[in-house]
Scaffold this active site. Structure first.
Site, PDB file in Angstrom:
ATOM      1  N   HIS A 134       0.791  -1.219   0.000  1.00  0.00           N
ATOM      2  CA  HIS A 134       0.000   0.000   0.000  1.00  0.00           C
ATOM      3  C   HIS A 134       0.829   1.277   0.000  1.00  0.00           C
ATOM      4  CE1 HIS A 134      -3.498   2.200  -0.539  1.00  0.00           C
ATOM      5  NE2 HIS A 134      -3.069   3.044   0.354  1.00  0.00           N
ATOM      6  N   TYR A 163       1.701   5.476  -2.347  1.00  0.00           N
ATOM      7  CA  TYR A 163       1.862   6.863  -1.901  1.00  0.00           C
ATOM      8  C   TYR A 163       3.250   7.390  -2.229  1.00  0.00           C
ATOM      9  CZ  TYR A 163      -2.730   6.755   0.013  1.00  0.00           C
ATOM     10  OH  TYR A 163      -4.081   6.681   0.109  1.00  0.00           O
ATOM     11  N   ARG A 200      -9.068 -10.271 -13.136  1.00  0.00           N
ATOM     12  CA  ARG A 200      -7.889  -9.636 -13.710  1.00  0.00           C
ATOM     13  C   ARG A 200      -6.910 -10.765 -14.029  1.00  0.00           C
ATOM     14  NH1 ARG A 200      -4.655  -7.536  -8.287  1.00  0.00           N
ATOM     15  NH2 ARG A 200      -3.165  -6.752  -9.794  1.00  0.00           N
ATOM     16  N   ARG A 201      -5.803 -10.468 -14.664  1.00  0.00           N
ATOM     17  CA  ARG A 201      -4.716 -11.430 -14.826  1.00  0.00           C
ATOM     18  C   ARG A 201      -5.086 -12.679 -15.628  1.00  0.00           C
ATOM     19  NH1 ARG A 201      -1.207 -10.912  -9.238  1.00  0.00           N
ATOM     20  NH2 ARG A 201      -0.287  -9.001  -9.957  1.00  0.00           N
ATOM     21  N   HIS A 221      -9.137   0.202 -11.128  1.00  0.00           N
ATOM     22  CA  HIS A 221      -8.886   1.140 -10.033  1.00  0.00           C
ATOM     23  C   HIS A 221      -7.457   1.673 -10.068  1.00  0.00           C
ATOM     24  CE1 HIS A 221      -8.643   2.965  -6.123  1.00  0.00           C
ATOM     25  NE2 HIS A 221      -7.646   2.174  -5.814  1.00  0.00           N
ATOM     26  N   PHE A 222      -6.480   0.757 -10.125  1.00  0.00           N
ATOM     27  CA  PHE A 222      -5.123   1.290  -9.983  1.00  0.00           C
ATOM     28  C   PHE A 222      -4.610   1.902 -11.280  1.00  0.00           C
ATOM     29  CE2 PHE A 222      -3.892  -3.304 -10.489  1.00  0.00           C
ATOM     30  CZ  PHE A 222      -3.059  -3.186 -11.587  1.00  0.00           C
ATOM     31  N   HIS A 223      -5.175   1.511 -12.425  1.00  0.00           N
ATOM     32  CA  HIS A 223      -4.776   2.226 -13.632  1.00  0.00           C
ATOM     33  C   HIS A 223      -5.317   3.661 -13.608  1.00  0.00           C
ATOM     34  CE1 HIS A 223      -3.361  -1.588 -15.307  1.00  0.00           C
ATOM     35  NE2 HIS A 223      -2.735  -0.873 -16.208  1.00  0.00           N
TER      36      HIS A 223
END
Lengths: 173, 542
Positions: B217, B221, B431-432, B368-370
């Site tokens: 996580h 950041y 995913r994946r 989400h993370f893209h």
């Protein structure tokens, strides 16, 4: 420290919103007992075939004396074994899953049946399927070049057409 | 203080970062095509998973680490107005990370490390992959130490004065990175390297996932803080205004440092080797880490609104139209904010403890993370680079319009791509996977979104190519007269800060707070693997 009055109001608002989200989560977790699968139970993944629970002839769907259903599965490249199972709708079903090789994940789309399957640990999750139907059970963690093909079938039948079986008899295999 | 030495140092870092970015973007385009099954000749799990492993490593570890190091050196010397401390170390760090990247790239490109960028054991990659990844991290530690030392030296030379906000944030990020990388470094050094070299027979995948979650996580950041520095220090100035609040910016960066670390178990919600109590504890702090981002949203919006009103905008929304939309930094700031709002809501869903089961490891997560990383974070890396490029190369950008087209297409590409992925995730697509093989009627519902994904991926590849083209073309221009001596300018705070509380000017107390939180949230969950009898796993190929 200098904080603009408008910004102060915003901070209170933010804390209130976060508080509401957390209250909802704590309510469902503590009052309704809804948790993600968190079952610390080590197992030797290299010798599942010798274990009392995950040996090949012990896999499948079992009716417990209290009427609930237990499903014993082995996740191994590339499938969840047994490959096809039948389950009743509207009945609590407890899945116990162990990996025979690498990391896997299991998910039955459109339901909340899902857990990681980590070698060395038994995954346990209980859910109730509200509706009959054919559900694919997919591996959702990369486990090797055949990962795309790792899936099994779950057929959920209406509760009325689910046979009454004596305990300790594997059914629906 | 952008000496020739600093320019060379920063440009070397950016060259590696954006070279890796260009290659990884091409792979991303291949992956959406392969996954869509539009061209059957592209179907090959071997190539796909080698490609997706390389794409992830290059984008998430190489682009970020090299950009952050290069930008950090520039920020340190330009905001503190002092020379770089120990340039030799900076170059040692650069070469250590560069050699590490090269070593890891070999097995990745040869298909000998198709373990994805999360490299979860017991699927095993070639030992060179783990060694290269470790060197990449070790090189970045040189950078982190330089940032912390420069922060300390400046404070000593300027007693009682507030450290300039961009440097305060950069130091927070350096400290954050040392804490963050400790988790994955322990996993790689004590578990994966000895195991992949045959010195150990087994590893415990449960312990490995726990150590990886330590890093997983806060590393986002580490990637995001430079983007926030652009929001706080460049966007208000570029919009023609001032920073609404310097002090709350410091509060936000301190909160990001302290709260982003003890929360990694939201990646392990669905894992069997950790208990519900620790998951809930990590989940609670996960919601609190939304607070600094919401503070940032207010501060930046207020700063930009002030700028809009200075530019003559009136009324409730009139200031938005009065902003200089043709300024690439302002445009990127607005587009990043839009993507951050959407991605942030998705993040709250992911963080929601038991509800996470509905989206865990589905295409929603990739969406989400893209959106948050590829969209929000990288678009601000791009705008920052457009701002820095003339100051580092001494040559103007080759066009003022092309960067705007590039930023808009980056935004729309991600909106299209990630909307499709979010919906696919809700419809249950994992995913994946390299292609869809399931014989289930469920998959018919996926088809339109798979096509949408290809459209988004195509737009993004064009946009990524344009970005690299603009930088290369500008760099290769002939010298045009004397080299520009522009310094880098940071936004002034609305209320000049002459003093800040010591807690908002340094990190010693926060390090102690962080140590306590980490001990509480990771102490027992790691110790349990040595207290209970667990079973290791032997290595598996893929």
């Amino acid at each position: 420290m200098h904080i603009h009055p408008l910004e102060k109001r915003w901070i209170y608002l933010v804390l209130a919103v976060v508080g509401i989200f957390l209250a909802a989560i704590f309510y469902t977790a503590l009052a309704r007992n809804i948790h993600p699968p968190s079952h610390i139970e080590p197992i030797d993944s290299a010798s599942l075939h010798l274990s009392a629970e995950f040996a090949e002839d012990k896999l499948g769907v079992w009716t417990q004396p209290d009427g609930t259903i237990r499903v014993t599965l082995v996740a191994a490249r590339y499938g969840f074994y047994p490959r096809e199972i039948r389950l009743p709708a509207g009945t609590p079903v407890t899945f116990r899953i162990a990996s025979a090789d690498v990391l896997h994940g299991v998910h039955i789309p459109m339901t909340n049946m899902g857990t990681m399957v980590v070698p060395g640990y038994v995954s346990e999750i209980t859910t109730t399927f509200p509706k009959p139907g054919e559900y694919p059970m997919l591996c959702n963690e990369y486990c090797g070049l055949g990962h795309d093909h790792m899936w099994s079938k779950v057929t959920v039948v209406a509760k009325e057409s689910w046979p009454e079986a004596s305990a300790a008899q594997p059914i629906g295999r | 203080m952008l000496t020739i030495e600093i320019r060379k140092l920063a440009l070397s870092h950016f060259a590696v970062a954006f070279g890796a970015f260009g290659l990884a973007a091409l792979m991303g385009f291949y992956q959406v095509l392969a996954r869509s099954d539009l061209i059957p000749a592209l179907q090959s799990p071997g190539v796909y998973f080698a490609s997706v492993s390389t794409h992830g490593v290059l984008m998430a570890y190489v682009l970020t680490t090299f950009f952050i190091m290069g930008f950090g050196y520039v920020t340190a010397v330009s905001s503190l107005k002092t020379p770089l401390w120990n340039p030799r170390w900076a170059w040692i760090g650069f070469w250590t990370s560069a050699v590490g990247t090269g070593l890891a790239a070999l097995p990745l490109l040869l298909g000998r490390a198709s373990v994805l960028y999360t490299f979860y054991p017991p699927v095993q990659a070639h030992a060179l992959f783990y060694i290269g990844a470790a060197l990449l991290v070790v090189g970045s530690w040189f950078w982190a130490v330089i940032m912390i030392v420069m922060h300390g030296q400046w404070k000593k030379a300027h007693p009682g004065e507030p450290v300039p906000l961009p440097m305060f944030a950069t130091t927070a990020n350096a400290i954050l990175w040392l804490w963050t990388s400790a988790g994955v470094a322990s996993e790689v050094v004590f578990q994966l390297i000895p195991w992949s070299m045959g010195l150990k027979d087994t590893v415990d995948p449960g312990l490995a996932r726990t150590l990886f979650a330590w890093t997983l996580h806060p590393i986002v950041y580490f990637w995001l803080i430079p983007a926030y520095i652009a929001l706080y220090s460049f966007v208000p100035k570029a919009a023609g205004g001032k920073l609404f609040s310097d002090e709350l910016g410091r509060v936000a960066f301190v909160m990001l440092l302290v709260l982003s670390l003890p929360i990694g178990f939201h990646h392990l919600y669905m894992d069997p080797q950790q208990g519900a109590g620790f998951k809930l504890s990590h989940g609670t702090l996960t919601f609190l880490v939304a607070v600094p981002t919401l503070l940032t949203a207010f501060t930046i919006t207020a700063s930009v609104e002030l700028a809009g009103r200075i530019n003559g905008g009136t009324g409730l929304f009139g200031w938005i139209g009065a902003l200089p939309w043709r300024n690439s930094m302002v445009l990127a700031g607005i587009l990043a904010a839009a993507m951050l709002v959407l991605g942030g809501f998705g993040g709250l869903v992911n963080a929601s403890y038991a509800m996470n089961a509905m989206v865990h490891n589905t295409a929603w997560v990739a969406g989400h993370f893209h959106l948050i990383f590829g969209g929000t974070t990288v678009i601000l890396y791009m705008a920052t680079t457009y701002y820095l490029w003339p100051r580092l190369t001494g040559k103007p950008l080759c066009s003022s319009t092309l960067p705007l087209i590039q930023l808009w297409s980056w935004f729309w590409g991600f909106v299209i791509l990630t909307t499709a992925w979010h919906i696919l995730g809700l419809l249950g697509q994992p995913r994946r996977i390299s292609t869809v093989t399931y014989h289930s009627p469920l998959t018919f519902a996926w088809d339109p979104y798979i096509l949408t994904m290809v459209v988004g991926g195509t737009v993004l590849m064009v946009s990524a190519g344009l970005f690299v083209y603009i930088l290369a073309k500008s760099y290769r221009q002939p010298e045009t007269g004397p080299i520009q001596a522009d310094e880098i300018e940071y936004a002034e705070p609305l209320e000049p800060v002459t003093r800040v509380h010591p807690l908002l000017n340094g990190f010693s107390v926060w390090n102690i707070a962080l140590a306590v939180l980490m001990l509480a949230n990771f102490g027992y969950p790691i110790a349990q693997f040595f207290l209970i009898k667990t079973f290791g796993s032997v290595a598996w190929g893929y």
